[in-house]
Each structure stands twice: as C-alpha cells, then as structure tokens.
Design a protein around this motif. Structure first.
Motif, PDB file in Angstrom:
ATOM      1  N   VAL A   1     -18.052  10.965   1.255  1.00  0.00           N
ATOM      2  CA  VAL A   1     -17.861  12.590   2.258  1.00  0.00           C
ATOM      3  C   VAL A   1     -18.240  12.016   3.306  1.00  0.00           C
ATOM      4  N   ILE A   2     -17.351  12.593   4.249  1.00  0.00           N
ATOM      5  CA  ILE A   2     -17.941  12.709   5.892  1.00  0.00           C
ATOM      6  C   ILE A   2     -16.794  13.748   6.095  1.00  0.00           C
ATOM      7  N   PRO A   3     -18.332  14.978   7.012  1.00  0.00           N
ATOM      8  CA  PRO A   3     -18.508  15.770   7.355  1.00  0.00           C
ATOM      9  C   PRO A   3     -17.038  15.884   8.623  1.00  0.00           C
ATOM     10  N   ASP A   4     -16.663  16.849   8.295  1.00  0.00           N
ATOM     11  CA  ASP A   4     -15.547  17.592   9.881  1.00  0.00           C
ATOM     12  C   ASP A   4     -16.005  17.729  10.485  1.00  0.00           C
ATOM     13  N   ASN A   5     -15.721  17.521  11.964  1.00  0.00           N
ATOM     14  CA  ASN A   5     -16.367  18.057  13.458  1.00  0.00           C
ATOM     15  C   ASN A   5     -15.020  18.267  13.711  1.00  0.00           C
ATOM     16  N   PHE A   6     -15.486  19.659  14.956  1.00  0.00           N
ATOM     17  CA  PHE A   6     -15.063  20.422  15.375  1.00  0.00           C
ATOM     18  C   PHE A   6     -14.863  19.822  17.123  1.00  0.00           C
ATOM     19  N   PRO A   7     -14.047  19.620  17.390  1.00  0.00           N
ATOM     20  CA  PRO A   7     -14.352  19.199  18.926  1.00  0.00           C
ATOM     21  C   PRO A   7     -13.846  20.458  19.673  1.00  0.00           C
ATOM     22  N   GLU A   8     -12.901  21.453  19.231  1.00  0.00           N
ATOM     23  CA  GLU A   8     -12.939  22.866  20.197  1.00  0.00           C
ATOM     24  C   GLU A   8     -14.510  23.582  19.810  1.00  0.00           C
ATOM     25  N   TYR A   9     -15.315  23.545  19.422  1.00  0.00           N
ATOM     26  CA  TYR A   9     -16.211  24.297  19.820  1.00  0.00           C
ATOM     27  C   TYR A   9     -17.401  23.523  20.369  1.00  0.00           C
ATOM     28  N   THR A  10     -17.564  22.203  20.148  1.00  0.00           N
ATOM     29  CA  THR A  10     -17.818  21.888  20.692  1.00  0.00           C
ATOM     30  C   THR A  10     -18.253  21.246  22.290  1.00  0.00           C
TER      31      THR A  10
END
Length: 84
Positions: A34-43
């Motif tokens: 399980v790899i956590p999802d990343n959120f580029p719109e908030y990064t």
C-alpha cells in the motif's frame, strides 16, 4: 556542489510528490503493498500532502509474519529497481 544540489532536491516536496505518484503506479502490480496517495494540488515546495495509511511497524509484527514481510520488501525493492 553535487551533494548540495541533491540535498536541495530532497527538500523540494513537489518532486517528492511526483516520486510518490510514480511509485504508487509502479506498485500496483503488488496488491499487498500500500502506497499512500499524494495530492499535488495541495503540495508545494515546502509542504507535501499525502494520504494517511494506518499500519504497524515491522518490529511490532508477529514473528511468524516477519519472514513473509521481509520477502515482500525485497520484491518491492526489486520492482522499483527494475521498473525504471
């Protein structure tokens, strides 16, 4: 100079976010990982936003599970290494 450049890159969370998205895609072939999802719109360069994943430390795992988890870790590492 090379060390400083690489060190500075490690501090760029936009790059870390991109790497997280790439690794998540690579690991889809391993359903146990399980790899956590990343959120580029908030990064941004200074803030990295990713999904929280509940889990346990390897040191807290049952002795019977450790061998299988270590094997999975090796497979995960090889998948990353060979998928480039």
């Amino acid at each position: 100079p090379e060390f400083a450049f690489r060190f500075y890159q490690e501090l760029d969370y936009n790059l870390e976010c991109e790497n997280g998205l790439r690794i998540r895609e690579q690991m889809k072939v391993l359903p146990m990982v399980v790899i956590p999802d990343n959120f580029p719109e908030y990064t941004s360069r200074r803030v990295h936003v990713a999904e929280w994943v509940d889990g346990e430390k390897l040191s807290q795992s049952k002795a019977d599970d450790v061998g299988a988890l270590v094997n999975l870790g090796v497979i995960t590492y090889l998948t990353q290494l060979l998928d480039k």
